[in-house]
Design an enzyme around this catalytic site. Structure first.
Site, PDB file in Angstrom:
ATOM      1  N   CYS A   1       0.804  -1.213   0.000  1.00  0.00           N
ATOM      2  CA  CYS A   1       0.000   0.000   0.000  1.00  0.00           C
ATOM      3  C   CYS A   1       0.834   1.259   0.000  1.00  0.00           C
ATOM      4  O   CYS A   1       1.975   1.285   0.463  1.00  0.00           O
ATOM      5  CB  CYS A   1      -0.839   0.104   1.274  1.00  0.00           C
ATOM      6  SG  CYS A   1      -1.761  -1.323   1.701  1.00  0.00           S
TER       7      CYS A   1
ATOM      8  N   GLY B   1       1.346   0.074  -5.226  1.00  0.00           N
ATOM      9  CA  GLY B   1       0.171  -0.790  -5.315  1.00  0.00           C
ATOM     10  C   GLY B   1      -0.649  -0.417  -6.526  1.00  0.00           C
ATOM     11  O   GLY B   1      -1.011   0.742  -6.691  1.00  0.00           O
TER      12      GLY B   1
ATOM     13  N   ASN C   1      -1.375   1.215   5.656  1.00  0.00           N
ATOM     14  CA  ASN C   1      -0.251   0.497   5.047  1.00  0.00           C
ATOM     15  C   ASN C   1       0.392  -0.338   6.148  1.00  0.00           C
ATOM     16  O   ASN C   1       0.695   0.188   7.225  1.00  0.00           O
ATOM     17  CB  ASN C   1       0.748   1.514   4.467  1.00  0.00           C
ATOM     18  CG  ASN C   1       2.029   0.887   3.914  1.00  0.00           C
ATOM     19  OD1 ASN C   1       3.050   1.537   3.862  1.00  0.00           O
ATOM     20  ND2 ASN C   1       1.978  -0.374   3.501  1.00  0.00           N
ATOM     21  N   GLY C   2       0.582  -1.617   5.893  1.00  0.00           N
ATOM     22  CA  GLY C   2       1.140  -2.513   6.910  1.00  0.00           C
ATOM     23  C   GLY C   2       0.195  -3.655   7.213  1.00  0.00           C
ATOM     24  O   GLY C   2      -0.948  -3.667   6.743  1.00  0.00           O
TER      25      GLY C   2
ATOM     26  N   CYS D   1      11.364  -0.668   8.384  1.00  0.00           N
ATOM     27  CA  CYS D   1      11.686  -1.701   7.382  1.00  0.00           C
ATOM     28  C   CYS D   1      12.818  -1.225   6.479  1.00  0.00           C
ATOM     29  O   CYS D   1      12.686  -0.204   5.785  1.00  0.00           O
ATOM     30  CB  CYS D   1      10.434  -1.970   6.541  1.00  0.00           C
ATOM     31  SG  CYS D   1      10.740  -2.951   5.068  1.00  0.00           S
TER      32      CYS D   1
ATOM     33  N   TYR E   1      14.266  -1.770  -1.986  1.00  0.00           N
ATOM     34  CA  TYR E   1      13.456  -2.033  -3.177  1.00  0.00           C
ATOM     35  C   TYR E   1      12.203  -1.175  -3.352  1.00  0.00           C
ATOM     36  O   TYR E   1      11.940  -0.675  -4.437  1.00  0.00           O
ATOM     37  CB  TYR E   1      13.054  -3.509  -3.216  1.00  0.00           C
ATOM     38  CG  TYR E   1      12.011  -3.796  -4.247  1.00  0.00           C
ATOM     39  CD1 TYR E   1      12.335  -3.753  -5.606  1.00  0.00           C
ATOM     40  CD2 TYR E   1      10.691  -4.056  -3.895  1.00  0.00           C
ATOM     41  CE1 TYR E   1      11.367  -3.986  -6.571  1.00  0.00           C
ATOM     42  CE2 TYR E   1       9.732  -4.290  -4.855  1.00  0.00           C
ATOM     43  CZ  TYR E   1      10.056  -4.246  -6.199  1.00  0.00           C
ATOM     44  OH  TYR E   1       9.111  -4.464  -7.145  1.00  0.00           O
TER      45      TYR E   1
ATOM     46  N   SER F   1      14.877  -1.464 -10.559  1.00  0.00           N
ATOM     47  CA  SER F   1      15.240  -1.444  -9.146  1.00  0.00           C
ATOM     48  C   SER F   1      16.729  -1.609  -8.873  1.00  0.00           C
ATOM     49  O   SER F   1      17.212  -1.236  -7.819  1.00  0.00           O
ATOM     50  CB  SER F   1      14.451  -2.518  -8.395  1.00  0.00           C
ATOM     51  OG  SER F   1      14.613  -3.751  -9.046  1.00  0.00           O
TER      52      SER F   1
ATOM     53  N   ASP G   1      21.148  -6.619  -9.114  1.00  0.00           N
ATOM     54  CA  ASP G   1      19.708  -6.561  -8.822  1.00  0.00           C
ATOM     55  C   ASP G   1      19.541  -6.248  -7.337  1.00  0.00           C
ATOM     56  O   ASP G   1      20.480  -6.348  -6.552  1.00  0.00           O
ATOM     57  CB  ASP G   1      19.031  -7.890  -9.185  1.00  0.00           C
ATOM     58  CG  ASP G   1      17.535  -7.715  -9.462  1.00  0.00           C
ATOM     59  OD1 ASP G   1      16.993  -6.603  -9.242  1.00  0.00           O
ATOM     60  OD2 ASP G   1      16.906  -8.695  -9.900  1.00  0.00           O
ATOM     61  N   ASP G   2      18.274  -5.870  -6.970  1.00  0.00           N
ATOM     62  CA  ASP G   2      18.070  -5.478  -5.568  1.00  0.00           C
ATOM     63  C   ASP G   2      17.998  -6.693  -4.646  1.00  0.00           C
ATOM     64  O   ASP G   2      18.399  -6.625  -3.491  1.00  0.00           O
ATOM     65  CB  ASP G   2      16.811  -4.638  -5.447  1.00  0.00           C
ATOM     66  CG  ASP G   2      15.591  -5.392  -5.903  1.00  0.00           C
ATOM     67  OD1 ASP G   2      15.376  -5.515  -7.119  1.00  0.00           O
ATOM     68  OD2 ASP G   2      14.857  -5.929  -5.042  1.00  0.00           O
TER      69      ASP G   2
ATOM     70  N   CYS H   1       8.067 -11.805   5.395  1.00  0.00           N
ATOM     71  CA  CYS H   1       7.711 -10.572   6.100  1.00  0.00           C
ATOM     72  C   CYS H   1       6.282 -10.684   6.614  1.00  0.00           C
ATOM     73  O   CYS H   1       5.405 -11.200   5.919  1.00  0.00           O
ATOM     74  CB  CYS H   1       7.828  -9.375   5.165  1.00  0.00           C
ATOM     75  SG  CYS H   1       7.343  -7.837   5.964  1.00  0.00           S
TER      76      CYS H   1
ATOM     77  N   CYS I   1      14.413  -2.953  10.903  1.00  0.00           N
ATOM     78  CA  CYS I   1      13.966  -4.341  10.852  1.00  0.00           C
ATOM     79  C   CYS I   1      14.699  -5.046   9.726  1.00  0.00           C
ATOM     80  O   CYS I   1      14.570  -4.666   8.555  1.00  0.00           O
ATOM     81  CB  CYS I   1      12.449  -4.415  10.627  1.00  0.00           C
ATOM     82  SG  CYS I   1      11.855  -6.125  10.451  1.00  0.00           S
TER      83      CYS I   1
ATOM     84  N   CYS J   1      13.719 -10.136   7.448  1.00  0.00           N
ATOM     85  CA  CYS J   1      13.684 -10.982   6.256  1.00  0.00           C
ATOM     86  C   CYS J   1      15.059 -11.574   5.949  1.00  0.00           C
ATOM     87  O   CYS J   1      15.167 -12.541   5.195  1.00  0.00           O
ATOM     88  CB  CYS J   1      13.117 -10.235   5.052  1.00  0.00           C
ATOM     89  SG  CYS J   1      13.862  -8.644   4.735  1.00  0.00           S
TER      90      CYS J   1
END
Lengths: 453, 453, 453, 453
Positions: free
Chosen positions: A7, A33, A107-108, A243, A249, A290, A352-353, A389, A440, A443
């Protein structure tokens, strides 16, 4: 490239053209999104809602915006994660309840949605969708509180996980961010107008100036009736954990996220990647879009020339009719085209990311090799993604993350690269100016700041 | 950035999924025209046509492609130049006439359209649109010739100006290019399939291999009934003059045009620009996307770091609802966003492909300066554009080309740059490996290879 | 019920809102064709065209009508008869030719289209569709004549068959009707405005007054530049043969066709049918809507009560999704529903306008019987349809017309009726006040006034 | 004619193609609401919902129906009465709550919605729309009951006013009708399939047989898991008061409503009207379509010939572009066209179902007179409408009902009729076979069976 954020949110108050400015804001946040979009505006007659599946540009017509009058609005652009009845899960959600009309977008992801939802259902509440945003609205409505503002506080004390919220009522526009600050939320102004956005690129488009972030655990209340703007920190203080993947990304490179330039961070990731994983090569090539900034950083640090050895076709939209006799790697080719004349005979550093399942990376490496590259050295601007995540990013389940079940050598072989290098976690922390506690990284580490539900 | 090319063409023969492959080809050529698209396919029952206004992805549905059966097809994507009834001017054009059904699509502009059209009207012919393609079809149909092929030759002997043509009949797919070769036309194959395209990026997507260009003045006839492919040069030989602007701006960087890599040519333009117009600066910033390759070359040559100081929003589509209280420079801002944190306090070299009216450049310079740049040095990867194009590019009339009526200093002041440097014509020739005779430079010199009509 | 007429035409001149009035006119003529619609308007800048597939209400938006300025317009609503590329066959057709811009729309079919088209193609002309209207425009354009008006005359001298034409040029609105007057064409006025229409119901809606028909063989020229209106009879005089089927089925009952009330004619057909084919019965039931007037006449004459024993669902549109397990007679049931409570136990006289293949009649008889009718006596308000129409009505080929290969008894058995009675040809003539020479009865007799092509 | 009913409902269980049959059912009920439509189906995975604004044929595509799997479904077609966010008020409503997923659709209006809604809001419930159907779902969800079925009973004990409900859960399809039976609800079957519908015309289309009505106050529970079908009468028994207006205007003439033929009732109304208000006249003319049956009855009784002196254009859809210079009475003329040749010089009895505001009647009388009628005698097939409906019919407020503030003579003058006669209340009762207690006549008498909220 294969991640999907869920989002983007944008809100504005004391603005004559609130819904049109929100439309612009969502336009700038479209990359966050593309499945659905919605705006709720408020004027003295109440709140007005329009939301539908589709791109921002398709969801809103002049007529739709004209039907969203008022000097305050909140909006949302969404990547659907649940299958099925997507239509019912578009934001904002608008309810009529104890506090009159209340609209919310979000968002989240909450991590205790199911517990809360079950309790609320047991208490007699009903829901029209599986959205955790409806859970938040129910918590607000049923809170032991006399004012909407206190009810929001009570609700947030029960919610766990990630949320950057915008709430519109008849009296106020409220912005709130969870105590870890998992997802970004910036605030800004232009004249007497107050604005909130997931990313600052939306402020740039509407002409607002970025002031600061809504802090982790902070609630900002903008009165719709007066010039008053208040800040509260009603939740227990914990170590913030925004995050880091926003910088890797999700966010647009021209945005400030957590007050830092995304592009600058990415370039630094590329530089550190070059230091950590140098290679003899002729050309640094990004996977567009990206990987571009990191590739520039890699090139700068390594001295290996940078060029767009892969070109992205930006006309690729939602609908694309594939040939019946499927061409190999067609899904990648329709978006990305290798530039044979740059790649032929070259030793290529492909930047790449991130790598998720590994299948797309494999196709890209193949494509670059078929275009004539002599060697393909893959460099990834983040550590191996080993954990899912639970805070708002649509990652696959852990067992589908290639780095969760394959060692580096096996991944290198799987993607058919000549070599593969990931950014070190310590280097990533360094890029973010962090001592290892400020973001955070779950991941990459599985150290989840909030226990997943 | 402000030019508009008029068309892309794609054709294919001996291909089971001819219309679907043509759809893919047009997809890859979408940047050459976004107003209308069309495909005409042929099967034993005759020719089948579908064309409409809109993007390729919107014009064609599964059902539309299913209604285009057969093993041969030609397609077109178009930028409308005439106002009014755009619908009637979409390509391909299909007629029923002396030679049965004949379909044609066309990139380029005839320069003697009006003379031919008047003569044909005087002879009793009628037209349904102002398109010069209809004139070509009429010439073919009325030629003193017994075969369609000879009729095409006769027609081309009368046509002057620029044309890269694809013609589909019940018997053949014919490709033809005017004697100057103003517009590109590549040919390739995959197995027994023959394909033609304005640019090779379309071959990459469908999986065809580029063989060579259709030569200026050449006509290639692919039999639909047999494996025969013939080449003819039926027109008087003249010095070829392919359009250099394809390399400067129009073509996709991943294409080969006239057998040369567009991206390589652009990078060289940037390098030569750096040699010719060096400047003390901190950052080389392209105007995306068209200035990117030249900016990379400028950076490489000058040693000044390159970065994306301006980010392009690729979600901007055809419809965009502006706020009622227009924000300054809004039209530019919705597409391009300066990255304040890269630009602030910097001396910026801003690289773009060309300047037409000067108004967009002025807005971009202002935008970059408002984002904090200390100095803005504009570098243009071609010579001053002083003359209109009559061969298929939608340039404004001469009096609107800023370089036609302002000296360099005045343009520098108008766009509010600290300095302004154009690529030298000799340097441009150098980039193209040309001795000054091999390309059309008329938009910079006024030396028109064919007298405009 | 199962016939389909091909077109309705409407034109207007000296009217400020010409295209909007034409839109209304087409609205009223929608029953004459529902596949495509178009309007061409003229203002001092030239002619403006908009046409597309679909209902009048769908083809035209406010924006489309605003793009059709001027004080003269012609329009068309069409039933597609040829499969395939319907889009290219919508009317009006607009050409640029010897006489500048000329637009034409047309109700009826030429019988020598193929001969003319072949000749024109041999002469070098080309066509974009199979339409005979394009043939007419080509004849006009190539006529040995100095004025458009004389060219139209010359063209009409070559055309054979049925046509009610409207032609719009920069100078005039021209209406013309073939010498037999196969298809209707009425003229009227309101103030200084002149209007033409296939049926007078369109005049009622726009508020025009019916003056008279354009006569068979007449050409009416309304000057766009002055108040002049001229009439010419440039074609050889022959016995007029207007189509009697307009009165039997096609025309709206509230129209005057050939100056006579359609509804009055149909009622009289019902009365004579009752005299010719009386039956002992309890209820007269029409097949709605086309059998209603005749059923009223039958009831009146016979004294048997009339009621709507079958109800039509008017919401049935173009798209209808059938259940996968097809219900018996579903196609009829979705449009027509028998009223069980009226029909149960009754001896029913079922009145329809005509029988074509017999299959629909059979389903309706079954449906009425399943709803409880004790006896079903079918009465048809015209003679047996034994021959195809070549003058603008979409009848099936002769071999599919049940009355062409089955005697009355067999048809009665096939449709499962207890008795079946057709209107006598002499009675039909009587209803029309005709001595047997004044109308085309070819579909009943095979006596074709013009030899079919 | 000017009334609007609010809804039609259709439900089906134990049917392989449940959603497709429901689609058909809604098709047949389209006349009961044209603003929005929706279907909720159930299969073992849960409930599936699709609803949107628009006609049934537009809301549902093949793809939409394919996404509604399962052997049970309920559907709804709606006439929007509240302005604003119509989208959120389309039926069915689907909630996730204590009893899992529950979907509901509803014809009728609760009279105590506001009281219930306020109480529920005070209790912490929230609503997404102003719909009383959401109130019912909330009552069900919060009822002191252990089973869904008992919860429905508890909810219905609190609801006052009019409702014909269909509820779909994971276990059952439940039909319920309020104790007065204000709105119709029929039940039927085909084989093992059970079906419910507002009107029997929907049964005719899907091939179901009408068995009986759901009784006022009855609840019928069809198990989805077994063949069990149970009936309950859980509400206090009161005198049933089904709406007589269904027979006067709303229902399709081919339907049975309350077990009686609508068409037969209407014809009888016309007959009694003729007895009560005879007049010397030449022609009985209905206002189509709602006045047709009564006009036939009037003609039959009076012996005055019946004919369609006004023709309705059934192509008139939702969008219609009016000319800018509004033609007098345009709104009426676009739908209704008087047949001049029938009306000219005649003394006309004009039969309509009802008069609401009087403005439309006035326009129709004017139109008939302008078409040449010598006298216009208006006959209305119901008593004067003096009171608003609170049970599901969208009547204007009382002060806008012409009969509420004008005596008969004044209305006669207002509509410009030569005479005006309404059906007597006693006659209406007679037509319905009623002793004056068996139907709701509140719109004529103000005797509201349930006190309006």
């Amino acid at each position: 490239m294969p991640f999907r954020d869920e989002c983007g949110v944008f809100g504005i108050c004391h603005q004559e053209e609130a819904s049109r400015q929100t439309y612009l804001g969502l336009y700038a946040l479209q990359h966050r999104g593309q499945e659905a979009a919605g705006i709720c505006s408020g004027d003295p007659q109440g709140l007005h809602l329009h939301k539908a599946q589709g791109y921002v540009a398709d969801v809103f017509t002049e007529a739709a915006l004209d039907a969203l009058p008022g000097d305050a609005a909140i909006g949302h652009t969404r990547y659907s994660t649940t299958g099925g009845n997507v239509a019912s899960a578009a934001h904002p959600f608008l309810i009529h309840g104890r506090f009159g009309q209340v609209a919310l977008c979000h968002n989240g992801n909450l991590t205790n949605t199911e517990v809360l939802r079950s309790r609320l259902i047991a208490d007699g509440h009903t829901f029209t969708s599986p959205s955790d945003s409806e859970v938040l609205l129910a918590l607000i409505n049923r809170a032991q509180a006399d004012s909407l503002e206190d009810a929001v506080v009570a609700a947030l004390r029960e919610a766990e996980g990630a949320y950057s919220l915008l709430i519109l009522t008849e009296d106020a526009l409220i912005a709130a961010r969870d105590p870890r600050g998992f997802r970004p939320l910036a605030m800004g102004h232009m004249g007497a107008t107050h604005a909130f956005s997931s990313e600052t690129c939306a402020f740039d488009l509407v002409g607002a100036q970025y002031d600061r972030d809504v802090e982790p655990g902070e609630m900002v209340i903008v009165s719709r009736k007066s010039a008053e703007v208040r800040s509260r920190f009603p939740l227990p203080k914990v170590q913030a954990k925004p995050c880091v993947f926003e910088h890797i990304y999700f966010a647009r490179p021209d945005s400030l996220v957590y007050g830092r330039s995304v592009m600058v961070a990415r370039r630094e990731m590329g530089r550190r990647l070059a230091l950590r994983h140098p290679v003899e090569a002729d050309l640094v090539v990004p996977v567009p879009d990206s990987g571009v900034s990191a590739a520039l950083g890699y090139s700068e640090q390594s001295g290996i020339p940078f060029d767009f050895g892969i070109i992205r076709n930006h006309y690729v939209g939602r609908t694309f009719i594939e040939p019946k006799q499927t061409i190999r790697s067609f899904g990648v080719k329709v978006k990305l085209n290798p530039v044979r004349h740059l790649l032929a005979g070259q030793r290529v550093v492909l930047v790449d990311d991130s790598i998720v399942r590994g299948t797309t990376s494999k196709k890209i490496v193949q494509m670059v090799r078929e275009a004539g590259a002599r060697e393909v050295h893959m460099r990834i601007a983040c550590p191996p993604t080993t954990h899912s995540c639970f805070y708002g990013i649509d990652t696959p389940k852990r067992q589908h993350l290639i780095a969760s079940y394959m060692p580096l050598e096996a991944i290198t072989a799987f993607v058919e690269a000549d070599s593969l290098g990931y950014l070190d976690l310590a280097d990533l922390e360094g890029c973010m100016g962090d001592d290892g506690t400020g973001f955070c990284y779950a991941c990459f580490t599985g150290n989840y700041p909030v226990v997943p539900g």
